[in-house]
Design an enzyme around this catalytic site. Structure first.
Site, PDB file in Angstrom:
ATOM      1  N   SER A  38       0.831  -1.202   0.000  1.00 50.38           N
ATOM      2  CA  SER A  38       0.000   0.000   0.000  1.00 50.38           C
ATOM      3  C   SER A  38       0.870   1.257   0.000  1.00 50.38           C
ATOM      4  O   SER A  38       1.640   1.469  -0.917  1.00 50.38           O
ATOM      5  CB  SER A  38      -0.959  -0.045   1.200  1.00 50.38           C
ATOM      6  OG  SER A  38      -2.010   0.876   1.066  1.00 50.38           O
ATOM      7  N   ASP A 183      -5.910  -4.017  -2.160  1.00 48.41           N
ATOM      8  CA  ASP A 183      -4.816  -3.610  -1.282  1.00 48.41           C
ATOM      9  C   ASP A 183      -4.116  -4.810  -0.630  1.00 48.41           C
ATOM     10  O   ASP A 183      -4.756  -5.685  -0.065  1.00 48.41           O
ATOM     11  CB  ASP A 183      -5.391  -2.699  -0.184  1.00 48.41           C
ATOM     12  CG  ASP A 183      -4.333  -1.896   0.524  1.00 48.41           C
ATOM     13  OD1 ASP A 183      -3.386  -2.495   1.062  1.00 48.41           O
ATOM     14  OD2 ASP A 183      -4.449  -0.658   0.570  1.00 48.41           O
TER      15      ASP A 183
END
Length: 292
Positions: A38, A183
């Site tokens: 991320s 993610d």
């Protein structure tokens, strides 16, 4: 000193990672290999592309994070359409603006695909929800019939940064169907394990930057309603695997950067908050290096 680096996720709290990187560069540390999830994937990718700490700070100075909020165009009111889009598109925002920004900044260093950087120098983590497994990019792309070296780094960053429900997930075309990717923090928000070789051996010293307090100093999750239950569930899901790994290893190689008072999706963040986060990263890193 040549080391490898691993950077955790944390959304917009990732500005603190840049402050930490500034201090490390000033003290003479250079990364041979980098990995991240991320927000950590952004810093890792820019380092692999050849950006200095000063250059990354300049990118952030000119950045208006609100431009990443790109809902699909519609004649319907956004207040209504966002829920309809969330249901059908699986995210409030497209994420195209985010990926285009990655592409633009990497292009300034003539970096486009994984073939443009040293082999093995960059590893990003994403989550394959269709098959229920973690993906390490570019290593695992062969499993999907994709040539790793030809894969765009900007697209890999977008996959690793695909905050569930916030951004539409990336759809990998595999055969006749789609694989939904979000993610990497869903499965491993801090992949400190990623450079472990056989029997846990490493080629060189690995330094981790983690956007949280030390495990022992973390407070429990207050759970008094359904929203708090969801937050605790997601947080536990993100961190359980990594915390188990860390708890089995010495924590002496991890810089813990406490940023719990900030929101990961604060896309209207002002300059004062950005600078405050970077200062936290700098301070914590300076403290850490006194004994490392």
């Amino acid at each position: 000193m040549i080391i490898d680096g691993v950077f955790s996720g944390g959304g917009l709290k990732g500005f603190a990672l840049v402050g930490a990187y500034q201090v490390l560069e000033e003290k003479g540390y250079r990364f041979r290999r980098v990995a991240g999830t991320s927000a950590g994937s952004i810093l890792a990718s820019f380092i692999a592309a050849g950006y200095s700490a000063k250059e990354i700070e300049e990118l952030l100075d000119e950045l208006d994070t609100s431009t990443f909020l790109d809902p699909r165009r519609t004649i319907l009111p956004f207040s209504f359409m966002k829920w309809l889009g969330l249901y059908w598109r699986l995210g409030l925002y497209q994420g195209k603006a985010l990926e285009n920004w990655f592409l633009e900044k990497l292009a300034k260093k003539n970096i486009y695909t994984f073939a443009d950087i040293a082999p093995g120098s960059l590893k990003l983590v994403a989550s394959d929800l269709t098959n229920g497994k973690m993906i390490v990019l570019p290593d695992d792309l062969e499993q999907y019939g994709i040539v790793p070296e030809n894969f765009p780094i900007a697209r890999a960053m977008r996959m690793s940064c695909g905050i569930p429900f916030f951004f539409e997930p990336v759809k990998l075309k595999v055969g006749s169907g789609d694989t939904i990717v979000v993610d990497g923090g869903v499965l491993s928000n801090f992949p400190m394990w990623i450079f472990d070789g056989d029997h846990g051996k490493r080629e060189r010293q690995v330094l981790g930057l983690k956007l949280s307090q030390n495990i022992e100093d973390m407070e429990g999750h207050p759970i008094h309603n359904a929203l708090q239950l969801f937050e605790a569930l997601f947080s536990t899901m993100k961190n359980a695997h990594d915390n188990r790994y860390i708890s089995r290893k010495h924590e002496k190689d991890i810089i813990f950067i406490p940023v719990e008072g900030y929101r990961a999706t604060e896309f209207d963040m002002d300059e004062e908050t950005k600078n405050a986060l970077m200062e936290i990263g700098r301070d914590r890193t300076l403290q850490f290096l006194k004994t490392w």
